[in-house]
Every structure is written in structure tokens, then in C-alpha cells.
Design a protein around this motif. Structure first.
Motif, PDB file in Angstrom:
ATOM      1  N   ASP A 291       0.859  -1.181   0.000  1.00  0.00           N
ATOM      2  CA  ASP A 291       0.000   0.000   0.000  1.00  0.00           C
ATOM      3  C   ASP A 291       0.898   1.234   0.000  1.00  0.00           C
ATOM      4  N   VAL A 292       0.814   2.034  -1.033  1.00  0.00           N
ATOM      5  CA  VAL A 292       1.655   3.228  -1.133  1.00  0.00           C
ATOM      6  C   VAL A 292       1.090   4.324  -0.237  1.00  0.00           C
ATOM      7  N   HIS A 293       1.891   4.788   0.699  1.00  0.00           N
ATOM      8  CA  HIS A 293       1.470   5.852   1.609  1.00  0.00           C
ATOM      9  C   HIS A 293       2.719   6.578   2.114  1.00  0.00           C
ATOM     10  N   ASP A 294       2.524   7.714   2.715  1.00  0.00           N
ATOM     11  CA  ASP A 294       3.653   8.535   3.170  1.00  0.00           C
ATOM     12  C   ASP A 294       3.669   8.630   4.688  1.00  0.00           C
ATOM     13  N   VAL A 295       4.869   8.597   5.226  1.00  0.00           N
ATOM     14  CA  VAL A 295       5.076   8.734   6.668  1.00  0.00           C
ATOM     15  C   VAL A 295       6.120   9.820   6.902  1.00  0.00           C
TER      16      VAL A 295
END
Length: 633
Positions: A291-295
């Protein structure tokens, strides 16, 4: 032009049966209870009729700049190409295949003054346009059926194909890939980020190379030895996307606590009588964690950083390699800011790179070479022309179809090709397009055009079918649902479904469909791979050189023999001829898209007179084994 006179080798091949037959890929009587074959709707974006006059004006201005450069550089332009050469070139460049013989004959015989412009518009609205543009991006973006072990590439592949069909503006196409979030089932553009999962620094180098035409990879480990990029600048660029994750933890709080994968495996062991450790469920359990997501994550310089401008392991502030610098707005991730900066008209390399790539795709050589290694001191072979092309791309709001429409309407595109080998270390001033071998996909698709009645009628299983099955909510899914979905997926991919879709398009196990509809990429040993199709592990990995396996394929491979089969389109057209002369003209117009010369006609007629129907097969075999067939003139 290439030498036209052919000498027919005295090598007897299978003759043509002078009777008709049902063609490959044609309709057949459907048995009762046949498995239905779902398809997705396909609509090719049209050209804009209102822009026709502007297309002519822009093409005229391009020619004027090219011709002014002839005088400046002392270049003599190549003669105007014949209708035979041009129609073949236009089809190959715009649709990725040679024309059918009736289309070639109609164009050659037409006396309409605007026939070039009309044909260009027809080709840009043909399904083949989307197919060949997809092949171009597949090689550049390394499109593959498998992105990771548990993430299929088909949703991403189909999304790229759909963008080509709809003619999505190039800046939007790129932005959607760079800024994509979520799982590939829900947002197929996320396939771009997932393609380099776990390799954040390599991903930056690939992105800059593909979309900015610049190679900064050497600066990942040390200051670039041949360009101005420093290792620190590389890390500053990478800082924009370093916070991008491609996988969620199985213990993520969003899944309700605990290790959701371990829990589901334990429950599956009680449901599945053939449970073998759960590996077959990885495509559900591990695949749905991708799952592509930003942190919020900070990039630091390597521990062995050796330069005086910063200390080892020091924090890196995000900064792009070109001005103007992006500003991360409230509520925006650094990756979103970088994607906007990357695709903006103000970016000095973004438009220049795609203009140069499309120019090279059209004429065989870029205004800048190499096309993916631009530097600050790089100068186009015709700077005024490059500036104009950039302004045109901006005027068109990155409409690649209308941009190519302009290029195909130039006098330059109508000139004969330059037949000598081009030294890319010396600027090429475009007396004409450059003679070049067909791409692997062009060779294959040209054979398919010769062999099948309707090359565009097939499409693979729509990605949505498997995506709907595979996309699960890890926070709420039960083990029973995973078990049931796995069975449904196995059935969806089972033999009877594949047979229903592919059987009518197969001949002796070979799927006779366009390269864009084949598995991506095809397996090693396939005709496409032997002719240089990339394994999709490297950017622009296609190979256009010759090899012994290619010679063997052309001399005695299944596709060459296929042309003589009673079900082939070429066979059907040849045997429909009313006389030996008509049949020979059909062969030449089908394979080389021109009429035979007087000498060729005499030799071919003698061959048929001596060997009967087998003589037609010898003529076909000889023509497909000429250099003229394999090259784009």
C-alpha cells in the motif's frame, strides 16, 4: 531508398492451397454453455478537427527551422519519399505495424492532394496508435505482469494502456504515477511506485532519468565523475520521496491490533484441509499489505559520507536538482510537492525530455543525444527548433497525440531516410528520418497483420476481474472469505476461462495477437524476446541488433510458415487474386507495401511458372527475409 530488386532463393517451402478458409481469430460457432469472455470498453481518443489548420502552420514552421539549419550547416536534404515508402513508414511509426495490402494500394493509387493529412488523422484514431504508444511506455516504465511476488502488474499495465487510449495529457499521466497512493487494486497508477518497492534511492534515479532525461545515479554513492551532481544533491532530491512507504506492517493499528496475517493463517489452517503453510494465500495476505502511503521519515547521509559540505549521517533537507524550488504546502506531502514540480511547465527539463523522446521516436534520432543523459551544457542540434517544440507542447497542454500529428505532417517526415550509419557523437541535422530496424513489437505486429484478419479484436482478461477478488479489507476480512476468494481466483484463472478467451486466437500454441496484448513481457524463447524485447528489468531495455536466432526464426520459424497456412490473412488475399499477376502484386503490397519492379515481377512469375502454387510460397518467404521488410525506411 533500399535496393528493390529481389533475388528469389531456390528454397521450396510449403505451397499455397488455392482455396479459401476461416481466418485466425475469426468468429466461430459458440457451443452451448461456453464460458463468457468479459471485455472492457475501449474508445480511442480522436484528433481535434478544429486544430487541423494549426497543425499545418506548426508543421510549416518546423520545416522552415529545419531548412534554415540546412543552410547554416551546409546540409543537402534527402529527396521526397515515394508514396510506397511513406505509407509504410506512417503506419509503422503511428500504429506499430505495416498496413494491410488494401490500405497500402488505396493510398498509393489515390490522387487526393490531402491524402497524407487524412491518413495521419486516421492512423492516430486507430486502435494501433494506443497499442504502439503502450509498447513505447512498457519498455520505458518496465511494465511487467508481476510487480512483486504477491502484487500483479496487470492493473498498472491496463491503466497505462487506458491512458494511451484516452490520450491522457502527459503531465497528468506522470503526476498520477508520482503522487499515487493506495493499493494497486484501488489505484492502478500506484504500480509505478510499487515497481521499485524497497529501493527508494534507485527509484529517484529512475524517475529523474525517465522524466527529466538526466542520469544522477552515480551521485548515489559519490560525486558524479562526469556531471555536476554531488552526492549531497542526490540525497536532497531523494529526501522528497524517502518518506514513501510501499508496505504496511501486519501489526498496523489500522488492522485492529495484533498480527493480522498470523491470525488469518492460524484460522485458515482450520478451514483448508489441504493447508500447506499458507503460501498460496500470500497474494491475499501479503499482497494487500502493499500500500503506497507517506510517513514522516527523515533521510540522513550515509555513515561513510566523505565530503566537507556535510557530516556523515547528518539530516538531509529536501531540495530539487533544478530551480524553481517547490514549496510544500499545508496538508501536502513532500512527494506531492515534488510531483507537481516535476510535471510543471516551469521545470526546465520535463518538457524538453518528452519533446526530445517523441522527436526521436518519430525520426530515429533525438535533437539531443543521448536522450536520457542531458547536462547543463547540452545543446540541441537545432536550439531554435527545440525551443519551438517546447512552446508547442506547452500550447497543446502536453497532448502527445496532437504533438505527433504535427510531426507527421512535416515535410521532414515525408523525406527519404538517411541510409548511412549515424554517429551519435556528432549532431545530426535531419536531412531526413534515419533508417532503422523495426522494434521487436513492430516486427511481431507486422507478422500478425499479415496472418490474422482482425489484429485488434483480442484483449486480455480485464484487470478488474481479479482486482475485485484480490482486494480485501485486512481489518475486517475473515479467514473463510480469504479461502473463498482464493478458490474464486483459481477458477477465474483456470484452464476453461483461458481457453474460452485464447483458443480461437491460438495456432499450435502460439497466441496470434498484438504484442501489447501478450503477457508482459513474453517468456524467454518467444519470437518477441528473440528479436530483442526487454525483460523489463532495465529502462529502455529493448534491443534492436541482429542475432542467429532471429535468422533462424525468419528462415524457418512458425510465423514464417504461418503466412502460408490456409487460415492466414495473407493466404486468403493471395488466393483471392484473379491471375498470377494479381496474386504477386498482393504479395508485394502485403509484405513490402509496394508494387514489384518489372525485374522482380519477371523473376517472381518465372518462379510461379516453374513451381506452381509452391512458387507463391517461395516469393513470400523471400520477401519477409529481405532487409527491406525488417527496416523502417
Amino acid at each position: 531508398m533500399m535496393r528493390r530488386t529481389m533475388v528469389f532463393l531456390t528454397c521450396t517451402v510449403a505451397g499455397l492451397c488455392l482455396a479459401g478458409g476461416t481466418g485466425f481469430g475469426q468468429g466461430r460457432a459458440k457451443p452451448k454453455n461456453e464460458v463468457p469472455v468479459p471485455t472492457r470498453p475501449i474508445k480511442i481518443a480522436p484528433v481535434d478537427d478544429k486544430l487541423a489548420e494549426q497543425v499545418r502552420r506548426s508543421a510549416f514552421l518546423i520545416d522552415r527551422m529545419v531548412e534554415a539549419n540546412y543552410k547554416k550547416q551546409g546540409v543537402t536534404p534527402n529527396p521526397v519519399a515515394s508514396d510506397e515508402v511513406w505509407v509504410r513508414r506512417a503506419y509503422l511509426v503511428a500504429t506499430g505495424t505495416i498496413p494491410e495490402y488494401k490500405h497500402a494500394r488505396a493510398f498509393i493509387r489515390s490522387r487526393a492532394g490531402d491524402k497524407d493529412q487524412r491518413l495521419v488523422d486516421e492512423l492516430l484514431e486507430d486502435p494501433g496508435y494506443a497499442s504502439q504508444m503502450y509498447n513505447y511506455w512498457a519498455d520505458l516504465l518496465r511494465l511487467s505482469e508481476r510487480i512483486t511476488n504477491n502484487v500483479p502488474g496487470r492493473p498498472y499495465i491496463e491503466w497505462v494502456r487506458k491512458c494511451c487510449e484516452e490520450n491522457k495529457p502527459y503531465d497528468e499521466f506522470v503526476y498520477e504515477m508520482l503522487a499515487a497512493e493506495g493499493k494497486i487494486w484501488e489505484n492502478p497508477a500506484a504500480g509505478y511506485i510499487l515497481r521499485d518497492s524497497g529501493m527508494p534511492l534507485d527509484a529517484v534515479n529512475n524517475t529523474v532519468r525517465v522524466f527529466l532525461g538526466t542520469q544522477i545515479g552515480c551521485a548515489q554513492c559519490h560525486d558524479h565523475p562526469f556531471d555536476r551532481w554531488t552526492q549531497k544533491e542526490f540525497y536532497q532530491m531523494a529526501a522528497f520521496t524517502f518518506g514513501t512507504n510501499t508496505r504496511r506492517s501486519a501489526a498496523d493499528k489500522m488492522f485492529g491490533g495484533g498480527n493480522v496475517v498470523s491470525r488469518l493463517r492460524e484460522e485458515l489452517a482450520t478451514i483448508d484441509e489441504k493447508y500447506d503453510g499458507g503460501g498460496k494465500y500470500n497474494r491475499f495476505l501479503s499482497g494487500n499489505l502493499m500500500d503506497v502511503h507517506d510517513v514522516n521519515r527523515t533521510l540522513v547521509l550515509p555513515h561513510d559520507y566523505q565530503y566537507e559540505d556535510a557530516a556523515p549521517k547528518s539530516k538531509v533537507e529536501a531540495k530539487t536538482i533544478f530551480d524553481p524550488q517547490p514549496v510544500v504546502k499545508a496538508g501536502e506531502t513532500p512527494r506531492e510537492a515534488m510531483a507537481k514540480w516535476m510535471t510543471a511547465k516551469e521545470n526546465p527539463r520535463f518538457t524538453k525530455t518528452i519533446v526530445n523522446r517523441i522527436w526521436k521516436k518519430t525520426f530515429g534520432v533525438g535533437l539531443i543525444e543521448p536522450e536520457d543523459d542531458m547536462r547543463d551544457d547540452t545543446v540541441a542540434s537545432n536550439p531554435e527548433l527545440m525551443d519551438f517544440l517546447i512552446s508547442e507542447m506547452h500550447r497543446l497542454d502536453f497532448d502527445l497525440k496532437e504533438f505527433q500529428r504535427i510531426l507527421y505532417n512535416t515535410k521532414l517526415f515525408r523525406r527519404e531516410s538517411t541510409m548511412v550509419e549515424i554517429d551519435l557523437s556528432v549532431p545530426y541535422h535531419f536531412p531526413g528520418p534515419v533508417l532503422r530496424r523495426m522494434t521487436p513489437e513492430q516486427v511481431w505486429d507486422s507478422f500478425i497483420t499479415l496472418a490474422t484478419m482482425d489484429p485488434n479484436s483480442y484483449q486480455p482478461k480485464p484487470a478488474m476481474i481479479d482486482s475485485t477478488i484480490m482486494n480485501i479489507d485486512m481489518a475486517s476480512v475473515s479467514a473463510q472469505e480469504v479461502f473463498d476468494r482464493n478458490n474464486a481466483l483459481n477458477e477465474s484463472n483456470g484452464y476453461k476461462y483461458r481457453k474460452a478467451r485464447d483458443d480461437v486466437y491460438k495456432h499450435e500454441g502460439l497466441l496470434l495477437v498484438r504484442a501489447s496484448e501478450q503477457p508482459q513481457p513474453v517468456p524467454p524463447g518467444h519470437f518477441l524476446r528473440q528479436f530483442g524485447q526487454s525483460d523489463r528489468e532495465t529502462i529502455q531495455g529493448n534491443f534492436d541488433g541482429g542475432s542467429v536466432p532471429q535468422v533462424l526464426q525468419m528462415f524457418n520459424g512458425p510465423l514464417t510458415h504461418l503466412l502460408l497456412h490456409e487460415k492466414s490473412f495473407l493466404h486468403h488475399n493471395v488466393v483471392s487474386g484473379r491471375s498470377p499477376s494479381d496474386r504477386l502484386e498482393t504479395i508485394f503490397l502485403s509484405i513490402l507495401n509496394r508494387f514489384p519492379t518489372d525485374e522482380e515481377r519477371q523473376v517472381a512469375e518465372d518462379e510461379v511458372r516453374e513451381n506452381g502454387p509452391a512458387g507463391y510460397g517461395n516469393v513470400i518467404w523471400s520477401l519477409v527475409n529481405t532487409r527491406e521488410f525488417l527496416f523502417v525506411q
